[in-house]
Motif scaffolding. Structure first.
Motif, PDB file in Angstrom:
ATOM      1  N   ARG A 140      -4.755   4.562  -6.776  1.00  0.00           N
ATOM      2  CA  ARG A 140      -6.013   5.231  -7.097  1.00  0.00           C
ATOM      3  C   ARG A 140      -7.192   4.303  -6.797  1.00  0.00           C
ATOM      4  O   ARG A 140      -7.013   3.150  -6.426  1.00  0.00           O
ATOM      5  CB  ARG A 140      -6.044   5.645  -8.567  1.00  0.00           C
ATOM      6  N   CYS A 141      -8.386   4.832  -7.013  1.00  0.00           N
ATOM      7  CA  CYS A 141      -9.580   4.002  -6.959  1.00  0.00           C
ATOM      8  C   CYS A 141     -10.180   3.939  -8.359  1.00  0.00           C
ATOM      9  O   CYS A 141      -9.771   4.684  -9.255  1.00  0.00           O
ATOM     10  CB  CYS A 141     -10.597   4.548  -5.952  1.00  0.00           C
ATOM     11  N   VAL A 142     -11.157   3.068  -8.532  1.00  0.00           N
ATOM     12  CA  VAL A 142     -11.715   2.867  -9.874  1.00  0.00           C
ATOM     13  C   VAL A 142     -12.415   4.114 -10.397  1.00  0.00           C
ATOM     14  O   VAL A 142     -12.566   4.274 -11.620  1.00  0.00           O
ATOM     15  CB  VAL A 142     -12.691   1.660  -9.894  1.00  0.00           C
ATOM     16  N   ALA A 171       0.831  -1.211   0.000  1.00  0.00           N
ATOM     17  CA  ALA A 171       0.000   0.000   0.000  1.00  0.00           C
ATOM     18  C   ALA A 171       0.861   1.255   0.000  1.00  0.00           C
ATOM     19  O   ALA A 171       0.554   2.229  -0.694  1.00  0.00           O
ATOM     20  CB  ALA A 171      -0.936  -0.007   1.208  1.00  0.00           C
ATOM     21  N   GLN A 172       1.948   1.235   0.768  1.00  0.00           N
ATOM     22  CA  GLN A 172       2.869   2.375   0.800  1.00  0.00           C
ATOM     23  C   GLN A 172       3.436   2.642  -0.590  1.00  0.00           C
ATOM     24  O   GLN A 172       3.523   3.798  -1.035  1.00  0.00           O
ATOM     25  CB  GLN A 172       4.000   2.091   1.777  1.00  0.00           C
ATOM     26  N   THR A 173       3.805   1.584  -1.295  1.00  0.00           N
ATOM     27  CA  THR A 173       4.328   1.724  -2.653  1.00  0.00           C
ATOM     28  C   THR A 173       3.283   2.351  -3.575  1.00  0.00           C
ATOM     29  O   THR A 173       3.587   3.251  -4.366  1.00  0.00           O
ATOM     30  CB  THR A 173       4.760   0.355  -3.209  1.00  0.00           C
ATOM     31  N   ALA A 174       2.041   1.894  -3.458  1.00  0.00           N
ATOM     32  CA  ALA A 174       0.972   2.416  -4.313  1.00  0.00           C
ATOM     33  C   ALA A 174       0.728   3.897  -4.059  1.00  0.00           C
ATOM     34  O   ALA A 174       0.590   4.692  -5.003  1.00  0.00           O
ATOM     35  CB  ALA A 174      -0.316   1.625  -4.078  1.00  0.00           C
ATOM     36  N   ILE A 175       0.714   4.302  -2.802  1.00  0.00           N
ATOM     37  CA  ILE A 175       0.465   5.706  -2.482  1.00  0.00           C
ATOM     38  C   ILE A 175       1.653   6.575  -2.900  1.00  0.00           C
ATOM     39  O   ILE A 175       1.484   7.737  -3.288  1.00  0.00           O
ATOM     40  CB  ILE A 175       0.150   5.876  -0.983  1.00  0.00           C
ATOM     41  N   SER A 176       2.860   6.011  -2.861  1.00  0.00           N
ATOM     42  CA  SER A 176       4.032   6.742  -3.365  1.00  0.00           C
ATOM     43  C   SER A 176       3.900   7.010  -4.851  1.00  0.00           C
ATOM     44  O   SER A 176       4.247   8.099  -5.336  1.00  0.00           O
ATOM     45  CB  SER A 176       5.309   5.945  -3.080  1.00  0.00           C
ATOM     46  N   ILE A 177       3.388   6.025  -5.598  1.00  0.00           N
ATOM     47  CA  ILE A 177       3.151   6.209  -7.034  1.00  0.00           C
ATOM     48  C   ILE A 177       2.118   7.311  -7.254  1.00  0.00           C
ATOM     49  O   ILE A 177       2.278   8.165  -8.128  1.00  0.00           O
ATOM     50  CB  ILE A 177       2.697   4.882  -7.680  1.00  0.00           C
ATOM     51  N   ARG A 178       1.079   7.317  -6.448  1.00  0.00           N
ATOM     52  CA  ARG A 178       0.057   8.366  -6.542  1.00  0.00           C
ATOM     53  C   ARG A 178       0.676   9.743  -6.336  1.00  0.00           C
ATOM     54  O   ARG A 178       0.430  10.674  -7.108  1.00  0.00           O
ATOM     55  CB  ARG A 178      -1.043   8.117  -5.501  1.00  0.00           C
ATOM     56  N   ALA A 179       1.508   9.853  -5.312  1.00  0.00           N
ATOM     57  CA  ALA A 179       2.140  11.138  -5.000  1.00  0.00           C
ATOM     58  C   ALA A 179       3.090  11.573  -6.106  1.00  0.00           C
ATOM     59  O   ALA A 179       3.114  12.744  -6.501  1.00  0.00           O
ATOM     60  CB  ALA A 179       2.875  11.048  -3.672  1.00  0.00           C
ATOM     61  N   ASN A 180       3.869  10.623  -6.613  1.00  0.00           N
ATOM     62  CA  ASN A 180       4.838  10.945  -7.672  1.00  0.00           C
ATOM     63  C   ASN A 180       4.151  11.412  -8.947  1.00  0.00           C
ATOM     64  O   ASN A 180       4.716  12.210  -9.709  1.00  0.00           O
ATOM     65  CB  ASN A 180       5.721   9.733  -7.961  1.00  0.00           C
ATOM     66  N   ASN A 181       2.946  10.900  -9.173  1.00  0.00           N
ATOM     67  CA  ASN A 181       2.183  11.308 -10.359  1.00  0.00           C
ATOM     68  C   ASN A 181       1.332  12.546 -10.109  1.00  0.00           C
ATOM     69  O   ASN A 181       0.581  12.967 -10.993  1.00  0.00           O
ATOM     70  CB  ASN A 181       1.295  10.155 -10.829  1.00  0.00           C
ATOM     71  N   GLU A 182       1.476  13.103  -8.896  1.00  0.00           N
ATOM     72  CA  GLU A 182       0.779  14.338  -8.514  1.00  0.00           C
ATOM     73  C   GLU A 182      -0.725  14.247  -8.771  1.00  0.00           C
ATOM     74  O   GLU A 182      -1.348  15.168  -9.308  1.00  0.00           O
ATOM     75  CB  GLU A 182       1.383  15.539  -9.244  1.00  0.00           C
TER      76      GLU A 182
END
Length: 215
Positions: free
Chosen positions: A189-191, A43-54
């Motif tokens: 993200r969510c759907v 989950a931490q990895t996924a949220i990091s991707i979200r943040a990196n993609n702004e």
């Protein structure tokens, strides 16, 4: 609201659900903290991707796989957020036990076709222990990564076993194993946030959010 997505069995899609729930609440304007209490830190990895993609509507994320640390940090931080979503590891852990003492709602996902009765008994025992120490713990169970045919044998068998555990309130509307859920969660993200839109996935997540949060 504190919601824990947890099970003593791995491979049931906990992280996918936790990330989708957290992101769905964020786009509804809520300040959300997602706690990754799984040592794999997916989950931490996924949220990091979200943040990196702004991605608009940020989500705070922390990792606390140790029970005492999770408890102390949650007590310190919970009032700073509208919602706290805890992704608890797929085993009986100190983090899962600590979460059960503080969470408002436990969501227990199970995957049909790989249904293990022992895991239901294990989580049932943990729920009983938690309820002996605190009041007000609400528990839902849901079939996750379900067959698209609601009347499939696997879906029916999984649903029938839940009837033996009334302490887990069964949500009869399943979360189907749609690529939209895993693709969205993998990007933090969510759907609701991905294209092309999968209206059936959107409807399933919207229904789950409504049950969990009453909205």
């Amino acid at each position: 609201m504190i919601i824990t997505v947890g099970n003593t069995k791995g491979g049931v899609g906990k992280t996918t659900l936790a990330v989708n729930i957290a992101a769905a609440r964020a786009i509804q304007g809520k300040d959300v903290l997602l706690i990754d209490a799984d040592r794999q830190e997916t989950a931490q990895t996924a949220i990091s991707i979200r943040a990196n993609n702004e991605v608009m509507f940020g989500i705070a994320c922390s990792t606390y796989a140790d029970g005492p640390i999770l408890r102390s940090q949650l007590l310190q931080q919970k009032d700073k957020y509208d919602d706290v979503i805890i992704d608890a590891g797929g085993r009986d852990s100190t983090a899962l036990r600590a979460a059960l003492v503080l969470t408002d709602i436990l969501l227990v996902p199970y995957r049909p076709g790989s249904f293990d009765v022992w895991a239901l008994q294990d989580i049932s025992n943990l729920i009983s222990e938690a309820r002996s120490m605190r009041d007000g713990l609400k528990v839902y169970s849901i079939i996750n990564v379900a067959d698209s045919n609601p009347n499939s044998i696997d879906n029916r068998e999984a649903a029938s076993i839940f009837s033996e555990y009334p302490e887990l309130e069964f949500i009869p509307s399943h979360i189907v194993g749609r690529k939209a859920f895993s693709n969205a969660a993998g990007a933090g993200r969510c759907v609701f946030e991905i294209k092309p839109q999968d209206e059936k996935a959107n409807s399933e997540l919207k229904n789950l959010i409504s049950i969990l949060f009453g909205c």
